[in-house]
Each structure stands twice: as structure tokens, then as C-alpha cells.
Design a protein around this motif. Structure first.
Motif, mmCIF file in Angstrom:
data_model
loop_
_atom_site.group_PDB
_atom_site.id
_atom_site.type_symbol
_atom_site.label_atom_id
_atom_site.label_comp_id
_atom_site.label_asym_id
_atom_site.label_seq_id
_atom_site.Cartn_x
_atom_site.Cartn_y
_atom_site.Cartn_z
ATOM 1 N N GLN A 193 0.842 -1.191 0.000
ATOM 2 C CA GLN A 193 0.000 0.000 0.000
ATOM 3 C C GLN A 193 0.880 1.246 0.000
ATOM 4 O OE1 GLN A 193 -3.240 -0.163 -0.267
ATOM 5 N NE2 GLN A 193 -3.495 -2.368 0.037
ATOM 6 N N GLN A 194 0.581 2.192 -0.893
ATOM 7 C CA GLN A 194 1.371 3.415 -0.990
ATOM 8 C C GLN A 194 0.907 4.448 0.032
ATOM 9 O OE1 GLN A 194 1.411 4.940 -4.986
ATOM 10 N NE2 GLN A 194 2.294 3.067 -5.856
ATOM 11 N N VAL A 195 1.874 5.070 0.696
ATOM 12 C CA VAL A 195 1.605 6.183 1.610
ATOM 13 C C VAL A 195 2.680 7.240 1.366
ATOM 14 C CG1 VAL A 195 0.410 4.861 3.392
ATOM 15 C CG2 VAL A 195 2.900 5.011 3.457
ATOM 16 N N THR A 196 2.271 8.492 1.270
ATOM 17 C CA THR A 196 3.228 9.554 0.965
ATOM 18 C C THR A 196 3.288 10.634 2.037
ATOM 19 O OG1 THR A 196 1.568 10.754 -0.330
ATOM 20 C CG2 THR A 196 2.962 9.197 -1.526
ATOM 21 N N SER A 197 2.553 10.446 3.135
ATOM 22 C CA SER A 197 2.553 11.427 4.216
ATOM 23 C C SER A 197 2.073 10.746 5.494
ATOM 24 C CB SER A 197 1.627 12.600 3.890
ATOM 25 O OG SER A 197 0.269 12.175 3.887
ATOM 26 N N PRO A 198 2.378 11.333 6.650
ATOM 27 C CA PRO A 198 1.868 10.767 7.900
ATOM 28 C C PRO A 198 0.340 10.677 7.916
ATOM 29 C CG PRO A 198 3.609 12.344 8.348
ATOM 30 C CD PRO A 198 3.301 12.462 6.887
ATOM 31 N N GLU A 199 -0.317 11.653 7.288
ATOM 32 C CA GLU A 199 -1.777 11.646 7.256
ATOM 33 C C GLU A 199 -2.295 10.464 6.445
ATOM 34 O OE1 GLU A 199 -0.142 15.184 8.539
ATOM 35 O OE2 GLU A 199 0.128 14.338 6.521
ATOM 36 N N GLU A 200 -1.676 10.191 5.298
ATOM 37 C CA GLU A 200 -2.068 9.031 4.496
ATOM 38 C C GLU A 200 -1.820 7.730 5.253
ATOM 39 O OE1 GLU A 200 -0.597 8.592 0.573
ATOM 40 O OE2 GLU A 200 -1.370 10.513 -0.130
ATOM 41 N N LEU A 201 -0.728 7.688 5.982
ATOM 42 C CA LEU A 201 -0.412 6.492 6.770
ATOM 43 C C LEU A 201 -1.489 6.252 7.833
ATOM 44 C CD1 LEU A 201 1.533 4.209 7.589
ATOM 45 C CD2 LEU A 201 2.762 5.878 8.980
ATOM 46 N N ASP A 203 -4.581 7.342 7.797
ATOM 47 C CA ASP A 203 -5.829 6.973 7.121
ATOM 48 C C ASP A 203 -5.821 5.495 6.728
ATOM 49 O OD1 ASP A 203 -6.800 9.530 7.367
ATOM 50 O OD2 ASP A 203 -6.243 10.136 5.322
ATOM 51 N N ARG A 204 -4.672 5.037 6.223
ATOM 52 C CA ARG A 204 -4.581 3.635 5.778
ATOM 53 C C ARG A 204 -4.668 2.687 6.979
ATOM 54 N NH1 ARG A 204 -5.792 -0.146 4.642
ATOM 55 N NH2 ARG A 204 -5.019 -1.776 3.240
ATOM 56 N N LEU A 205 -4.092 3.086 8.092
ATOM 57 C CA LEU A 205 -4.152 2.240 9.282
ATOM 58 C C LEU A 205 -5.580 2.117 9.805
ATOM 59 C CD1 LEU A 205 -0.934 3.362 11.204
ATOM 60 C CD2 LEU A 205 -1.361 1.132 10.164
ATOM 61 N N ARG A 206 -6.350 3.192 9.652
ATOM 62 C CA ARG A 206 -7.738 3.148 10.128
ATOM 63 C C ARG A 206 -8.588 2.158 9.332
ATOM 64 N NH1 ARG A 206 -7.030 8.780 11.658
ATOM 65 N NH2 ARG A 206 -7.289 9.481 9.508
ATOM 66 N N THR A 207 -8.188 1.900 8.085
ATOM 67 C CA THR A 207 -8.972 0.984 7.249
ATOM 68 C C THR A 207 -8.357 -0.408 7.156
ATOM 69 O OG1 THR A 207 -7.818 1.702 5.217
ATOM 70 C CG2 THR A 207 -9.823 2.908 5.849
ATOM 71 N N LEU A 208 -7.211 -0.599 7.808
ATOM 72 C CA LEU A 208 -6.550 -1.901 7.773
ATOM 73 C C LEU A 208 -7.395 -2.947 8.508
ATOM 74 C CD1 LEU A 208 -3.891 -3.439 7.033
ATOM 75 C CD2 LEU A 208 -3.059 -2.836 9.325
ATOM 76 N N VAL A 226 9.678 5.917 10.803
ATOM 77 C CA VAL A 226 9.535 6.985 11.789
ATOM 78 C C VAL A 226 8.222 6.856 12.546
ATOM 79 C CG1 VAL A 226 9.169 9.477 12.029
ATOM 80 C CG2 VAL A 226 11.065 8.631 10.655
ATOM 81 N N HIS A 227 7.189 6.388 11.853
ATOM 82 C CA HIS A 227 5.869 6.255 12.470
ATOM 83 C C HIS A 227 5.547 4.798 12.804
ATOM 84 C CE1 HIS A 227 5.695 10.125 10.295
ATOM 85 N NE2 HIS A 227 5.032 10.509 11.358
ATOM 86 N N ALA A 228 6.591 4.000 13.022
ATOM 87 C CA ALA A 228 6.405 2.582 13.340
ATOM 88 C C ALA A 228 5.501 2.340 14.541
ATOM 89 C CB ALA A 228 7.767 1.914 13.557
ATOM 90 N N PRO A 229 5.567 3.150 15.621
ATOM 91 C CA PRO A 229 4.670 2.895 16.757
ATOM 92 C C PRO A 229 3.193 2.896 16.366
ATOM 93 C CG PRO A 229 6.425 4.370 17.425
ATOM 94 C CD PRO A 229 6.544 4.215 15.931
ATOM 95 N N LEU A 230 2.807 3.756 15.416
ATOM 96 C CA LEU A 230 1.410 3.788 14.955
ATOM 97 C C LEU A 230 1.047 2.478 14.266
ATOM 98 C CD1 LEU A 230 1.189 7.391 13.434
ATOM 99 C CD2 LEU A 230 0.350 6.625 15.664
ATOM 100 N N VAL A 231 1.960 1.996 13.422
ATOM 101 C CA VAL A 231 1.723 0.757 12.684
ATOM 102 C C VAL A 231 1.636 -0.419 13.653
ATOM 103 C CG1 VAL A 231 2.605 -0.800 10.911
ATOM 104 C CG2 VAL A 231 2.914 1.670 10.655
#
Length: 322
Positions: A193-201, A203-208, A226-231
């Protein structure tokens, strides 16, 4: 001539980089990505102390946390050279190093890169860098296939993995290609899945959903790292096993990780920083490959998501978090 000049100008610094400071305190610019990379600053300070370079007495650190933003990394490097007149820049990460190279013209750069620095355009060759950049190549992308093999050991029925990546990041694209190649040999499908910003990341996590794959597989991508804790938080909530590219992510909740400790990303470059401050040129310092990967397992996470870690794999782990 040097002897005469030294006699005429007592205390003259005859050999020094273009940006040397007359105050005697040398200025080291440091550009890093934040998040899991914060520990690299601890390693940098440890390295300086071991080298006898005391902050405030011998060196000053100008830290620039660009938080996963390549444009911010360029701006930071430009300002460090033009306004702060640093003697040397330490660039943590391949993307950061490329940004620093693009944005500067004279200042020496010592990098800690997770991918091939020649392929990344940082240096002309490993033995003879040939320019203002040199540093350390940590095996990160190169370990992609091994990580997938370990993940298969943990999840024997693994058939599909999901990963996020920034298509603008050359390192991430290379890492994804390596993951697809390794997955093909193991008959595993890669859902990228492509993500190009923290906001896109976010959003994608919310639908995972857990139905998308049997595990989340990190690849080498500074935005996602950098945003691994969110993932990790999202994957654990879905009871998805996570395989990370570095040990810090395991300490913050990932199920497993195989790769370098980001503390070394800061500590090892000090060796070349010290030599450059003493008058060496980067093009005379060959890039060093660092092949010291370690395996970490988080048993607390394993219990929380209902995964049994094979005893043989636990016995091989360098670090087990309980």
C-alpha cells in the motif's frame, strides 16, 4: 614552509576543513528522522565521549530532527552549511544523506545508510568515495529475504503479508522489490500500500483489517519507520504479527525484528567525524560495511496476539523481551 608559517603565526591551525571554527569548538550538524532514530543520537553522544570529544568543550552538536520529511532534511542541510557554518554533517539514513548531498556544496558529510550507497548515488565507489561524502553502510535492505524467512518460521501457514511504502523513496522501492522477490520463492503474496505522508499512513491504518493478510511486514522506508509505533499499535490491535527492520521497533511492541540497532547509526560515524575534524578528506575514507544484524523477539506481544514462538527460534534470538 609549514614550519616557517607556524613560527610566524603561533597556534595557527594549518590543516582544517573549510568550515572550521576559530573559537576552537567544532560544529557538527546532525540530521536525523526522529522516532526510532532518536536512539542514534544517544549512540552519537556515546561515540563522541569514547573519542574524547566533549560537548561544549571540543564540539557542539546542532541537531535537526526532520521527522520523516525529505524536504525538511534538504532545508536543514542547507541552513547548517550556509548559516551555521558547520565543520561536518552527520546524516542518519539513506534518504537523509541524499537530501544533504543535494542541498549542500562544500561541507563534508558522514552518513549511516541502510542501503547500497553506490546505488543510492551517495558515493562513486565503496573503496574510493570520490567526493564530500563517506560513511557506513548498514545491512538493512539486504536482510529483507532473511526477515521473511523468520516470519515464516513464526507463522508457518503464512500466505499473504501487507506492507506500506512511499513510492517516491528509492530505498523503499528497492526494498519492496527485494520483498517481492523473496516472497515469490516462498509462495507468499505481498500486498503493498502506498503512503506519501503521515496523514495518508494514519488513514490507511484506520482501514486496515485482519482479513487483508496474516502479518504486517516492515520494509526499509523512512516515512513508515519513523511512524512505526502507529503501525505496531494498529497491527497488534488486529492481532497481526509484525516483522520489523530494526531492534528498536521490537522494544516498542513489534513481534519480531531482524537488523541493526539504530544506536550504532549514531555511534560508528563518530570515527570518521573525528578524522575529518583532524584534517582528513572524505574521499580518502572508504565506506565501511556493517554486518552485525541481530534478532529480537517480543514475548509480551506474542502472548497478547496469541502467537507461539518456536523454541528453536527463541534460542537463536539475541534479545528476548518478556
Amino acid at each position: 614552509f609549514i614550519a616557517v608559517l607556524a613560527a610566524v603565526i603561533p597556534g595557527a591551525q594549518l590543516l582544517r576543513p573549510a568550515h572550521a571554527q576559530t573559537s576552537g569548538i567544532r560544529r557538527i550538524g546532525v540530521i536525523y528522522q526522529g522516532g526510532p532514530y532518536e536512539v542514534s543520537i544517544e549512540g552519537l553522544r556515546d561515540g563522541l565521549k569514547a573519542a574524547g570529544l566533549e560537548e561544549g568543550r571540543h564540539v557542539a552538536l546542532l541537531l535537526r530532527n526532520v521527522r520523516g520529511d525529505a524536504a525538511a532534511a534538504e532545508a536543514a542541510a542547507r541552513a547548517l552549511e550556509r548559516d551555521d557554518k558547520v565543520d561536518v554533517i552527520v546524516a542518519i539514513g539513506t534518504t537523509t544523506a541524499r537530501a544533504a548531498k543535494r542541498a549542500t556544496t562544500e561541507v563534508p558529510i558522514v552518513f549511516a545508510a541502510g542501503t547500497d550507497p553506490v546505488a543510492a548515488g551517495l558515493v562513486e565507489s565503496i573503496a574510493t568515495p570520490g567526493g564530500r561524502l563517506t560513511g557506513f553502510h548498514f545491512l538493512t535492505v539486504d536482510l529483507t529475504a532473511k526477515r521473511l524467512e523468520i516470519l515464516r518460521e513464526i507463522v508457518p501457514k503464512l500466505r499473504r503479508i501487507v506492507t506500506f511504502y512511499d513510492p517516491r523513496n528509492r530505498t523503499a522501492v528497492s526494498a519492496l522489490a527485494a520483498a517481492r522477490e523473496a516472497a515469490g520463492k516462498l509462495d507468499i503474496e505481498v500486498v503493498a500500500q502506498q503512503v506519501t505522508s503521515p496523514e495518508e499512513l494514519r488513514d490507511r491504518l484506520r482501514t486496515l483489517t485482519a482479513a487483508e493478510a496474516e502479518a504486517f511486514f516492515f520494509i526499509t522506508d523512512f516515512l513508515v519507520t519513523v511512524h512505526a509505533p502507529l503501525v505496531i499499535e494498529a497491527a497488534n490491535a488486529l492481532r497481526l504479527p509484525t516483522m520489523a527492520t530494526q531492534l528498536g521497533a521490537v522494544r516498542t511492541g513489534a513481534l519480531a525484528g531482524y537488523g541493526p540497532d539504530f544506536r550504532e547509526y549514531g555511534r560508528l560515524p563518530v570515527r570518521y567525524v573525528a578524522r575529518i575534524l583532524a584534517g582528513s578528506s572524505p574521499h580518502d575514507l572508504p565506506v565501511e560495511a556493517v554486518n552485525q544484524p541481530a534478532l529480537a523477539i517480543n514475548l509480551k506481544t506474542a502472548k497478547a496476539i496469541g502467537i507461539d514462538i518456536p523454541p528453536a527460534l527463541l534460542a537463536r534470538a539475541d534479545e528476548v523481551i518478556e
